[in-house]
Scaffold this motif. Structure first.
Motif, PDB file in Angstrom:
ATOM      1  N   THR A  87      52.840  43.720  36.973  1.00  0.00           N
ATOM      2  CA  THR A  87      51.684  44.119  37.763  1.00  0.00           C
ATOM      3  C   THR A  87      51.123  45.448  37.279  1.00  0.00           C
ATOM      4  N   THR A 120      49.097  48.946  38.829  1.00  0.00           N
ATOM      5  CA  THR A 120      48.648  49.635  40.036  1.00  0.00           C
ATOM      6  C   THR A 120      47.172  49.952  39.896  1.00  0.00           C
ATOM      7  N   LYS A 121      46.535  50.008  41.029  1.00  0.00           N
ATOM      8  CA  LYS A 121      45.107  50.299  41.005  1.00  0.00           C
ATOM      9  C   LYS A 121      44.886  51.763  41.344  1.00  0.00           C
ATOM     10  N   GLU A 122      44.498  52.519  40.357  1.00  0.00           N
ATOM     11  CA  GLU A 122      44.315  53.957  40.564  1.00  0.00           C
ATOM     12  C   GLU A 122      43.223  54.222  41.588  1.00  0.00           C
ATOM     13  N   ALA A 179      42.275  52.419  44.032  1.00  0.00           N
ATOM     14  CA  ALA A 179      42.598  52.014  45.399  1.00  0.00           C
ATOM     15  C   ALA A 179      43.705  52.869  45.988  1.00  0.00           C
ATOM     16  N   GLY A 180      43.820  54.083  45.506  1.00  0.00           N
ATOM     17  CA  GLY A 180      44.873  54.973  45.995  1.00  0.00           C
ATOM     18  C   GLY A 180      44.840  55.119  47.507  1.00  0.00           C
ATOM     19  N   GLY A 181      43.673  55.191  48.048  1.00  0.00           N
ATOM     20  CA  GLY A 181      43.548  55.188  49.502  1.00  0.00           C
ATOM     21  C   GLY A 181      44.046  56.469  50.135  1.00  0.00           C
ATOM     22  N   LYS A 183      44.299  58.573  31.932  1.00  0.00           N
ATOM     23  CA  LYS A 183      45.668  58.121  31.700  1.00  0.00           C
ATOM     24  C   LYS A 183      45.727  56.620  31.477  1.00  0.00           C
ATOM     25  N   ARG A 184      46.384  56.255  30.394  1.00  0.00           N
ATOM     26  CA  ARG A 184      46.541  54.838  30.114  1.00  0.00           C
ATOM     27  C   ARG A 184      47.360  54.176  31.217  1.00  0.00           C
ATOM     28  N   GLU A 185      46.919  53.032  31.585  1.00  0.00           N
ATOM     29  CA  GLU A 185      47.601  52.306  32.656  1.00  0.00           C
ATOM     30  C   GLU A 185      48.446  51.197  32.054  1.00  0.00           C
ATOM     31  N   ARG A 186      49.716  51.256  32.314  1.00  0.00           N
ATOM     32  CA  ARG A 186      50.632  50.266  31.737  1.00  0.00           C
ATOM     33  C   ARG A 186      51.060  49.269  32.789  1.00  0.00           C
ATOM     34  N   GLU A 187      51.496  48.159  32.288  1.00  0.00           N
ATOM     35  CA  GLU A 187      52.030  47.143  33.172  1.00  0.00           C
ATOM     36  C   GLU A 187      53.395  47.594  33.683  1.00  0.00           C
ATOM     37  N   LYS A 188      53.615  47.445  34.957  1.00  0.00           N
ATOM     38  CA  LYS A 188      54.931  47.748  35.511  1.00  0.00           C
ATOM     39  C   LYS A 188      55.676  46.437  35.721  1.00  0.00           C
TER      40      LYS A 188
END
Lengths: 488, 347
Positions: B113, B115-117, B119-121, B152-157
């Protein structure tokens, strides 16, 4: 007037957020004012978590004026109930449907103290609808307890967006209490593993119990996603999930990045982040590997180490050597430890040759859960809070001397990464962050203050010229030793 | 014994799990080459037999067992499964496999998955917005928020959710049989379950309130904590929900519902001799009635979240069975049916 300052609407909200976060750890907060900064600190009941919020005088406040008086020349301190502060600084909803706006315009806070004066904190909240509310709070003239964290001793660190981390925490299910932060063998990812030891203890072999175990969740985050990352390979650091969640909940409000620094199991971990004019620091005790040292070990050498620790555990001075947390590595002599540590401080993905390789996870006994924090306004529904409803057992404290349940205390023979200083007007004592939660609700920080706990070394960080988070101790321990407060 | 599969239609799987979980915490899962079956049998209350084609929720399905007909029987806690599926809900990819951890069998779900930066909310407006490069313009004593940070690069967790399971021996499950019921007197398609549930719940609450006030008046006297609702249907498109207490008698009626045609080839008796034919001929006043427990009924109706077509089969004064047909969002057309044997009470 000792101190007065003004908060904007935004400032009130941020102040409230900070207090709300602290309220998840403790009932009262120490306010400490200096010329250049205002500091809020608190220590939770079980002394496993220390929280420090620093507000910059020139940046956070619309106006800030520390005058001091004869008694409080350089700094003023007092202790207040968080609950009453929360109700003062709560945000008022501006209701656009009505003609008057009830939102806060500004908030003036004044503290007066001294001979012949009423010792009060007075907060005047001016709302946009013209109403001004004044709150007068009594406070206790109590010196704050500060925990110090020695960065040089903590070789592992990383930082990551707190929002990312906060979102990841949503994947953890209910009923968990421990968070294990660890790295895999190749050091490619950092794992966040959530688990509990609770239901296992009751009836591990019963078939039904197996299915009642909560979800075991692991989240692997690639090293690439961290900034400034340096973590020793295969290291397991375990903290309380509740505390971590409380921190992240606040962190995502204030800042982009959460920074963590830590050394070894059983030693403190520091988490920090900063916002506009505010620095937030948390020092959490991590679960030591020997906390459950009477439990079964597969490794005989680790067993010996544990037994030795258990024997010496009677003596709080030499007991529970936090340096021996690593099973067999305790057998290494001091030099080995030193060099090992140095290696850790250098690039440390691989462990030093002196550190014996061992199947660390297998031999690690099930750790004791860190003490639950006093309050658990979890952000998550369905949290298992059974423990909180257990009847209070005043005798519990005494029984904690069992080796099984022993408190983790600082090893005074080795270099200490953290020492708690309690600067007071005439003396400076050092108190220990303890593990094992004293459940007695009447037990407050205050009851520990007069208790002299000896520690051999104080390590002062270089005095910062600029505003820094936290507060420095006023005296060296060696200077007050002659008062005979400490055991030799 | 091996089981490994990718997950698909996670929303449907998750809703089914939630519906089952409202009745009982632990399910018996039977996997074979073609179907996956979830069975829930509470101590008291309605039991559910859900039989889904493997294709509905699984993809790249691998099953290998020493048991006859290549089956695996598991006992599975539904709460953790539901939680794990929630984790997987917005994932890029998720799979499920049977494994062991510390000697304990686990159903391990691996979720990839991001994370949606955005949608931090809960982020507090402009001043503390880390995305704003001007937020930290001055003061060198506070940490600078660099612009690079937001890039920041977003990686799959990779999230692993381990669900504890128990592998059941075939002998243990041999004795568990799907209930057999006689041919129904009335079969009818239920109105939208959300509506039916809202009204049923309202009736149940009324009954509880009435019972509580009645017992308070009589100073003591065990309040009826389990109010019963009376459900009736005819072969002329009507469904009737009724609550009768000492002080209340309320009825809600739906008309114009569908009584689906029966397929003669599927019947054990000729259509003319089928009980439903007699009920149809007897006219709109011929009702088949059962009594159900209000709270249990409410839990049964939570299956409405599956948004499937529900056919209720009434055996007058005897039994009520609901067939919930799981809707397909892709082209697959399997026999995916969740069967509820609603526990009923004699009047």
């Amino acid at each position: 007037m000792v101190l007065n300052f003004t908060l904007s609407e935004e400032g009130v909200a941020v102040f409230h957020d900070a207090l709300a976060c602290m309220f998840k750890f403790s009932d009262d907060v120490c306010l400490e004012a200096r010329k250049e900064k205002l500091t809020l600190t608190t220590l939770n009941i079980s002394k496993s978590a220390y929280i420090c919020f620093t507000f910059a005088a020139n940046r956070f406040f619309s106006r800030y004026n520390f005058e001091g008086n004869a008694q409080y020349r350089d700094r003023f301190f007092c202790q207040l109930y968080i609950k009453s502060l929360l109700s003062v600084f709560r945000t008022r909803q501006g209701d656009p449907s009505r003609d008057k706006d009830a939102s806060i315009e500004r908030c003036d806070v004044a503290i007066d103290d001294g001979p012949g004066k009423k010792s009060r904190l007075v907060a005047r909240i001016a709302c946009r609808n013209g109403i001004t509310a004044s709150h007068s709070l009594a406070f206790e003239p109590k010196a704050p307890t500060h925990a110090k964290f020695d960065k040089t001793q903590a070789g592992n660190h990383w930082s990551i967006s707190s929002r990312t981390l906060r979102q990841l925490m949503d994947h953890f299910g209910p009923g968990i209490e421990l968070l294990d932060i660890n790295t895999d063998e190749e050091n490619r990812v950092v794992n966040f593993t959530c688990f509990t030891e609770k239901s296992q203890k009751r009836n591990a072999n019963s078939n039904e119990a197996v299915l009642k175990k909560p979800l075991h969740t692991n989240i692997a985050v690639e090293m690439d996603e961290f900034d400034d990352v340096q973590v020793q390979g295969k290291l397991h650091i375990i903290i309380s999930v509740k505390d971590f969640r409380a921190i992240l909940q606040h962190a995502q409000l204030t800042s982009g990045d959460l920074n963590t620094t830590y050394s070894d199991p059983g030693r403190p971990m520091k988490l920090s982040y900063s916002g506009d004019g505010i620095i937030c620091e948390f020092i959490l005790m991590t679960v030591g590997e020997k906390d459950a040292n009477t439990q079964k070990h597969k490794n005989p050498r680790a067993n010996t180490a544990a037994a030795a620790a258990a024997n010496s555990g009677r003596n709080p001075q030499t007991g529970l050597d936090s340096g021996s947390h690593r099973g067999s590595s305790v057998l290494a002599n001091n030099d080995n430890q030193q060099s090992q540590r140095q290696q850790q401080q250098q690039k440390t993905p691989t462990r030093g040759p002196l550190a014996p390789r061992q199947p660390q996870f297998e031999i690690r006994p099930p750790p004791m859960p860190p003490p639950a924090t006093a309050r658990s306004d979890s952000l998550f529904v369905g949290q298992d809070d059974d423990q909180l409803w257990e009847p209070v057992n005043p005798d519990e404290d005494d029984e904690e001397d069992d080796a099984d349940n022993a408190r983790l205390e600082w090893n005074t023979t080795a270099n200490e990464p953290v020492i708690l200083h309690i600067p007071t007007s005439n003396s400076s004592t050092t108190c220990k962050l303890t593990k094992g939660a004293p459940q007695n609700p009447s037990l407050r920080i205050s009851s520990y203050l007069p208790r002299p706990n000896a520690a051999e070394q104080t390590q002062n960080e270089s005095q910062p010229t600029h505003l820094s988070a936290g507060l420095e101790p006023t005296q060296r321990l060696s200077e007050v030793r002659r008062f005979g407060l400490f055991s030799p | 014994m091996r089981f490994k599969t990718d997950l698909k239609n996670i929303r449907t799987f998750s809703k089914l799990t939630a519906a089952l979980n409202s009745l009982e915490k632990i399910a018996w899962v039977r996997l074979d080459d073609d179907t996956v079956r979830f069975t829930v049998i509470p101590d008291t209350g309605s039991q559910v037999w859900a039989s889904l084609s493997v294709d509905l929720i699984f993809d790249n399905y691998h099953l290998q067992s020493a048991e006859a007909n290549n089956t695996i029987n598991l006992e599975l806690p539904l709460g953790p499964l539901q939680r794990a599926l929630k984790s997987a809900a917005n994932s890029n990819h998720a799979n499920l496999r049977l494994t062991k951890r510390d000697g304990i069998p686990m159903l391990s779900m691996t979720i990839h998955t991001i994370t949606k930066e955005a949608a931090g909310g809960g982020g507090r407006s402009s001043t503390y917005d880390p995305d704003d490069p001007f937020a930290a313009e001055t003061s060198d004593i506070f940490q600078q928020e660099s612009l690079e940070l937001t890039m920041k690069r977003e990686r799959e967790k990779v999230i692993t959710q381990d669900i504890p399971v128990r592998v059941l021996h075939p002998d243990t499950v041999e004795t568990i049989m799907q209930p057999k019921v006689r041919e129904p007197d009335v079969h009818i398609q239920l109105p939208p379950l959300l509506q039916l549930k809202a009204i049923s719940d309202r009736f149940t609450k009324l009954a509880l309130t009435a019972a509580a006030s009645a017992s308070a008046g009589r100073s003591g006297g065990a309040a009826n904590a389990n109010p019963k609702l009376e459900l009736s249907a005819n072969m002329h498109g009507s469904l009737r929900l009724r609550l009768v207490t000492d002080t209340l008698d309320i009825t809600s009626v739906w008309d114009g519902l569908d009584n689906p045609e029966l397929d003669p080839s599927q019947l054990a008796v000729p259509l003319d001799e089928h009980p439903s034919t007699r009920f149809r001929l007897a006219g709109a006043d011929k009702w088949a009635t059962v009594r159900v427990d209000g709270k249990d009924w409410s839990r049964v109706l939570s299956v409405g979240r599956l948004e499937g077509r529900v056919i209720a089969c009434f055996s007058d004064d005897h039994a009520l069975i609901l067939y919930v047909y799981v809707p397909h969002y892709d082209d697959a057309s399997g026999e995916d049916c969740v069967t509820y044997y609603v526990s009923s009470y004699s009047s």
